[in-house]
Design a protein around this motif. Structure first.
Motif, PDB file in Angstrom:
ATOM      1  N   ALA A 110      -0.374  13.576 -16.656  1.00 49.54           N
ATOM      2  CA  ALA A 110      -1.218  13.298 -15.609  1.00 49.54           C
ATOM      3  C   ALA A 110      -0.675  12.542 -14.201  1.00 49.54           C
ATOM      4  CB  ALA A 110      -2.401  12.104 -16.020  1.00 49.54           C
ATOM      5  N   GLN A 111      -0.590  13.624 -13.372  1.00 50.66           N
ATOM      6  CA  GLN A 111       0.315  13.310 -12.426  1.00 50.66           C
ATOM      7  C   GLN A 111      -0.263  12.318 -11.243  1.00 50.66           C
ATOM      8  OE1 GLN A 111      -0.141  16.999 -10.004  1.00 50.66           O
ATOM      9  NE2 GLN A 111       1.449  16.166  -8.323  1.00 50.66           N
ATOM     10  N   VAL A 112      -1.288  11.545 -11.521  1.00 48.26           N
ATOM     11  CA  VAL A 112      -1.961  10.693 -10.502  1.00 48.26           C
ATOM     12  C   VAL A 112      -0.777   9.482 -10.331  1.00 48.26           C
ATOM     13  CG1 VAL A 112      -3.577   9.696 -12.161  1.00 48.26           C
ATOM     14  CG2 VAL A 112      -3.994   9.549  -9.738  1.00 48.26           C
TER      15      VAL A 112
ATOM     16  N   GLN B 257       0.878  -1.087  -0.015  1.00 45.83           N
ATOM     17  CA  GLN B 257      -0.128   0.042  -0.033  1.00 45.83           C
ATOM     18  C   GLN B 257       0.961   1.177  -0.088  1.00 45.83           C
ATOM     19  OE1 GLN B 257      -2.390  -0.947   3.701  1.00 45.83           O
ATOM     20  NE2 GLN B 257      -4.085  -1.795   2.349  1.00 45.83           N
ATOM     21  N   LYS B 258       0.572   1.928  -1.103  1.00 45.49           N
ATOM     22  CA  LYS B 258       1.420   3.378  -1.193  1.00 45.49           C
ATOM     23  C   LYS B 258       0.686   4.516  -0.567  1.00 45.49           C
ATOM     24  CE  LYS B 258       2.835   7.174  -3.309  1.00 45.49           C
ATOM     25  NZ  LYS B 258       2.143   8.197  -4.177  1.00 45.49           N
ATOM     26  N   PHE B 259       1.201   5.481   0.066  1.00 49.60           N
ATOM     27  CA  PHE B 259       0.549   6.702   0.590  1.00 49.60           C
ATOM     28  C   PHE B 259       1.350   7.807   0.198  1.00 49.60           C
ATOM     29  CE2 PHE B 259      -1.023   3.224   2.844  1.00 49.60           C
ATOM     30  CZ  PHE B 259      -2.511   3.413   3.092  1.00 49.60           C
TER      31      PHE B 259
ATOM     32  N   ARG C  14      10.748  13.248  -9.028  1.00 48.17           N
ATOM     33  CA  ARG C  14       9.453  13.537  -8.324  1.00 48.17           C
ATOM     34  C   ARG C  14       8.387  12.760  -8.584  1.00 48.17           C
ATOM     35  NH1 ARG C  14       9.477  18.531  -6.098  1.00 48.17           N
ATOM     36  NH2 ARG C  14       7.879  17.668  -4.795  1.00 48.17           N
ATOM     37  N   GLY C  15       7.791  12.412  -7.624  1.00 46.35           N
ATOM     38  CA  GLY C  15       6.594  11.292  -7.781  1.00 46.35           C
ATOM     39  C   GLY C  15       6.987   9.938  -7.580  1.00 46.35           C
ATOM     40  N   GLY C  16       8.410   9.777  -7.411  1.00 46.45           N
ATOM     41  CA  GLY C  16       8.958   8.444  -7.503  1.00 46.45           C
ATOM     42  C   GLY C  16       8.391   7.351  -6.526  1.00 46.45           C
ATOM     43  N   SER C  17       7.628   7.859  -5.310  1.00 38.32           N
ATOM     44  CA  SER C  17       7.190   6.749  -4.402  1.00 38.32           C
ATOM     45  C   SER C  17       6.311   5.771  -5.065  1.00 38.32           C
ATOM     46  CB  SER C  17       6.465   7.509  -3.263  1.00 38.32           C
ATOM     47  OG  SER C  17       7.228   8.184  -2.682  1.00 38.32           O
ATOM     48  N   ASP C  18       5.748   6.051  -6.109  1.00 40.78           N
ATOM     49  CA  ASP C  18       4.880   5.219  -6.733  1.00 40.78           C
ATOM     50  C   ASP C  18       5.523   4.054  -7.318  1.00 40.78           C
ATOM     51  OD1 ASP C  18       2.800   6.977  -6.485  1.00 40.78           O
ATOM     52  OD2 ASP C  18       2.967   7.759  -8.693  1.00 40.78           O
ATOM     53  N   THR C  19       6.755   4.495  -7.858  1.00 45.82           N
ATOM     54  CA  THR C  19       7.692   3.596  -8.512  1.00 45.82           C
ATOM     55  C   THR C  19       8.376   2.722  -7.482  1.00 45.82           C
ATOM     56  OG1 THR C  19       8.339   5.146  -9.909  1.00 45.82           O
ATOM     57  CG2 THR C  19       9.642   3.137 -10.418  1.00 45.82           C
TER      58      THR C  19
HETATM   59 MG    MG Z   1       2.457  11.414  -6.568  1.00 50.59          MG
END
Ligand code: MG
Ligand code: ADP
Ligand code: ASP
Length: 405
Positions: free
Chosen positions: A208-210, A6-8, A150-155
């Motif tokens: 789309a940044q989501v 689970q990623k937050f 940036r946004g790398g936690s999704d990865t």
């Molecule tokens: Mg993000």
């Protein structure tokens, strides 16, 4: 029962109340008998604030020191979440990227994950711990901390899910899923129940940044189904998965990217070799070129325009100017006040007319198109920045208005 990652994101852990909300989601998942690995981003705007702090001290700080600083944001949120879970009476441990086994390339600020060796995570799960891992980071072969962009936690989350063959990877965020356009900006944007990896990859790459585009790339490669959902409402979200398992949508979404600059070289001699030499030089400098447009030669000359990320504008202009001195072209102009607006949809491959509808929407909104580029499942146009929001709304209305259904 199984292994759930689970990623937050930052807004999901922005303050103490939100941290306890996440602890509640995580422990409920654990109570169902699952092994749970949690990946967290830095709280709220922490990463932006850290970048600002660095600017105040040294705007030209080395990328290594920037990463040393930025990794601290995720360390704070991981430890705070672990403390909240502790307080609820559950066994938990937080781990930094390197402890969780993230080995990356050495490119500070934009490091790529080379390998995830989740031995420590597994050991902690075997002890029945909930494991909280800092997103967005790892170490390189010099044992220095790196960040993934940036946004790398999704990865980070998808990489753990892939390395540990997780049964589910949930990306919790501040909207209820993937929408047909940014739901915070476009009235009438609709939540998608499901979207293919390929379409999601295009949408993510086109602004789309989501979801971070690398996370989608990795999910596709390792066939990890993702669920994007809200940590606040906890309503069922959007499933991102292989296209073969779903019906094709004509258009799945509209995206906007403001991180674009255009360079035009005027009066290029109309003979072979110019494009080859120019773009080889750009590629040697690792400048990623997006849309390229060349005019038809007239009176022995032609013009070449191309787009790049804004952050590459300065070095690219230096390179182009140096090249112009020897190439015989007459000049260079550039524009930073532009945006790229795109429609994405797997159905457009077999349905003619999508481009015409998109251009009609722009015409009706009196918006001029500067450049166009297409692939099998997307059409992008370059327009003036001040027109971008209006363009997204007009195109979205054209494809998704209730009448047009
Ligand atoms: Mg993000
Ligand atoms: P997180 O901090 O959880 O990683 P992000 O801010 O990175 O969240 O991404 C979520 C945001 O992405 C949403 O708040 C929304 O404004 C934006 N967004 C842009 N395009 C879309 C889209 N097509 N669907 C959903 N959200 C989108
Ligand atoms: N905190 C990092 C960022 O703001 C990573 C992430 O949120 O995914 O970009």
């Amino acid at each position: 029962m199984g292994l759930i990652v689970q990623k937050f994101g930052g807004s999901s852990v922005a303050n103490a109340e939100r941290v306890f909300n996440v602890a509640d989601i995580v422990t409920k998942t654990y109570d169902k008998g699952n092994d749970v690995v949690v990946v967290v981003s830095a709280q709220g705007d922490t990463t932006d604030d850290l970048i600002e702090k660095a600017r105040e001290i040294n705007p030209d700080a080395s990328r290594r020191e920037m990463d040393m600083l930025m990794t601290a944001g995720e360390q704070i949120s991981a430890s705070l979440l672990a403390m909240a879970i502790e307080k609820l009476g559950y066994p938990v441990i937080s781990l930094l990227g390197w402890q969780a086994g993230f080995l990356t390339s050495s490119a500070y600020g934009i490091a790529r994950i080379k390998q995830v060796t989740p031995d420590r995570i597994q050991k902690e799960l075997d002890k029945k711990n909930i494991v909280v891992v800092t997103g967005f980071q790892g170490i390189n072969r010099y044992n220095d901390m790196t960040t993934l962009g940036r946004g790398g936690s999704d990865t980070s989350a998808v990489a753990i899910a892939a390395a540990m063959h997780a049964d589910l990877c949930q990306i919790y965020t501040d909207v209820e899923g993937v929408y047909t356009a940014d739901p915070r900006k476009v009235k009438g944007a609709r939540k998608l129940d499901v979207i293919s990896y390929d379409e999601m990859l295009e949408l993510a790459t086109l602004g789309a940044q989501v979801l971070n585009n690398r996370s989608v790339e990795m999910a596709k490669k390792y066939n990890i189904e993702l669920e994007v959902l809200s940590s606040l409402t906890r309503a069922p979200g959007t499933i991102v998965k292989e296209a073969t398992k779903m019906e094709k949508m004509l258009i799945s979404g509209v995206a906007k990217d403001d991180d674009v600059a255009r360079i035009s070289i005027i009066g290029v001699p109309d003979r072979p070799g110019f494009a080859f030499k120019l773009f080889s030089k750009l590629s040697a400098k690792r400048v990623n070129v997006d849309i390229i447009l060349q005019s038809v030669g007239r009176n022995g000359t032609k013009d070449i325009s191309f787009t790049i990320a804004k952050s590459n504008l300065k070095p690219t202009l230096e390179l182009v100017n140096a090249f112009l001195e020897t190439s015989g072209a007459s000049g260079v102009v550039y524009d930073e006040n532009i945006s790229k607006v795109s429609v994405v949809g797997a159905g457009m491959e077999s349905h003619p007319g999508v481009a015409a509808s998109m251009f009609e929407a722009l015409f009706e909104a009196d918006i001029n198109i500067q450049m166009i580029s297409t692939s099998e499942i997307k059409i992008s146009v370059l327009i003036e920045r001040s027109d971008a929001d209006k363009a997204v709304a007009a195109i979205h209305d054209k494809f998704f208005s209730p009448v047009g259904d």
